[in-house]
Design an enzyme around this catalytic site. Sequence first.
Site, mmCIF file in Angstrom:
data_model
loop_
_atom_site.group_PDB
_atom_site.id
_atom_site.type_symbol
_atom_site.label_atom_id
_atom_site.label_comp_id
_atom_site.label_asym_id
_atom_site.label_seq_id
_atom_site.Cartn_x
_atom_site.Cartn_y
_atom_site.Cartn_z
ATOM 1 N N ASP A 39 29.086 51.521 38.646
ATOM 2 C CA ASP A 39 28.504 50.260 38.186
ATOM 3 C C ASP A 39 26.978 50.344 38.307
ATOM 4 O O ASP A 39 26.437 50.852 39.288
ATOM 5 C CB ASP A 39 29.037 49.083 39.018
ATOM 6 N N ILE A 40 26.301 49.802 37.312
ATOM 7 C CA ILE A 40 24.835 49.860 37.277
ATOM 8 C C ILE A 40 24.205 48.960 38.343
ATOM 9 O O ILE A 40 23.040 49.160 38.722
ATOM 10 C CB ILE A 40 24.352 49.483 35.852
ATOM 11 N N ASN A 97 38.202 40.935 36.352
ATOM 12 C CA ASN A 97 37.861 39.594 35.900
ATOM 13 C C ASN A 97 38.449 39.352 34.514
ATOM 14 O O ASN A 97 38.474 40.245 33.667
ATOM 15 C CB ASN A 97 36.339 39.413 35.852
ATOM 16 N N GLU A 105 31.939 39.362 32.158
ATOM 17 C CA GLU A 105 30.738 39.461 31.319
ATOM 18 C C GLU A 105 30.901 40.470 30.190
ATOM 19 O O GLU A 105 30.309 40.298 29.132
ATOM 20 C CB GLU A 105 29.526 39.822 32.182
ATOM 21 N N VAL A 106 31.629 41.543 30.460
ATOM 22 C CA VAL A 106 31.772 42.586 29.432
ATOM 23 C C VAL A 106 33.175 42.479 28.829
ATOM 24 O O VAL A 106 34.173 42.590 29.548
ATOM 25 C CB VAL A 106 31.546 43.985 30.032
ATOM 26 N N HIS A 110 38.212 46.103 32.215
ATOM 27 C CA HIS A 110 37.736 47.033 33.233
ATOM 28 C C HIS A 110 38.224 46.583 34.595
ATOM 29 O O HIS A 110 38.389 45.393 34.858
ATOM 30 C CB HIS A 110 36.203 47.158 33.232
ATOM 31 N N HIS A 112 37.233 46.892 38.610
ATOM 32 C CA HIS A 112 36.216 47.256 39.598
ATOM 33 C C HIS A 112 36.919 47.893 40.795
ATOM 34 O O HIS A 112 37.933 47.361 41.285
ATOM 35 C CB HIS A 112 35.480 46.006 40.111
HETATM 36 P P1 AMP Z 1 32.430 41.754 34.789
HETATM 37 O O1 AMP Z 1 31.681 40.566 35.305
HETATM 38 O O2 AMP Z 1 33.765 41.928 35.467
HETATM 39 O O3 AMP Z 1 32.539 41.754 33.286
HETATM 40 O O4 AMP Z 1 31.610 43.016 35.235
HETATM 41 C C1 AMP Z 1 30.773 43.756 34.399
HETATM 42 C C2 AMP Z 1 30.117 44.825 35.245
HETATM 43 O O5 AMP Z 1 29.531 45.764 34.373
HETATM 44 C C3 AMP Z 1 29.005 44.318 36.167
HETATM 45 O O6 AMP Z 1 29.340 44.650 37.515
HETATM 46 C C4 AMP Z 1 27.760 45.070 35.677
HETATM 47 O O7 AMP Z 1 26.897 45.426 36.728
HETATM 48 C C5 AMP Z 1 28.374 46.275 34.993
HETATM 49 N N1 AMP Z 1 27.574 46.907 33.948
HETATM 50 C C6 AMP Z 1 26.957 46.296 32.905
HETATM 51 N N2 AMP Z 1 26.344 47.208 32.143
HETATM 52 C C7 AMP Z 1 26.598 48.417 32.699
HETATM 53 C C8 AMP Z 1 26.237 49.761 32.368
HETATM 54 N N3 AMP Z 1 25.490 50.042 31.288
HETATM 55 N N4 AMP Z 1 26.665 50.767 33.165
HETATM 56 C C9 AMP Z 1 27.401 50.484 34.269
HETATM 57 N N5 AMP Z 1 27.773 49.243 34.626
HETATM 58 C C10 AMP Z 1 27.379 48.225 33.851
#
Ligand code: AMP
Length: 126
Positions: A39-40, A97, A105-106, A110, A112
């Site tokens: 994770d970034i 999530n 958010e994405v 995925h 974690h």
């Molecule tokens: P979520 O809130 O479950 O959708 O988590 C999305 C996760 O993606 C967050 O923990 C971000 O820090 C992570 N994230 C977003 N962009 C990137 C990226 N380019 N590389 C790695 N992790 C990312």
Amino acid sequence: MPISGLPPYDDTNIFARILRGEIPCKKVYEDAWALAFHDINPQAPTHVLIIPKGNYCSFADFSATATEAEIAGFTRAIGKIARDLGLEQPGYRLLANMGADSNQEVPHYHVHLFAGRPLGRMLSSA
Ligand code: AMP
């Protein structure tokens, strides 16, 4: 910004772009079913994201529409990653999530993987 986690799948999302190799990632593992990378913005000493290769918006979408092979392959990949990283002792946490209230958010499913310190209670009080 939190999203719904429901189809249609948006293939411009950041994890779709990572899967296509358009954006780099710090890869931990890859097989036919899964890609895992750091994770970034890590929330624990180990914070790995594990994503399926197929285009699924969330757990809701994946659990309803992925094939048995995809579900089995992805689930086994998660277990293997945790095992190979040496996390079974003293343990780890998985979190997925789904939708706005979870703060997803994405919009690509995925999981974690958190580890590396005592992780406390399951949910914050916020
Ligand atoms: P979520 O809130 O479950 O959708 O988590 C999305 C996760 O993606 C967050 O923990 C971000 O820090 C992570 N994230 C977003 N962009 C990137 C990226 N380019 N590389 C790695 N992790 C990312």
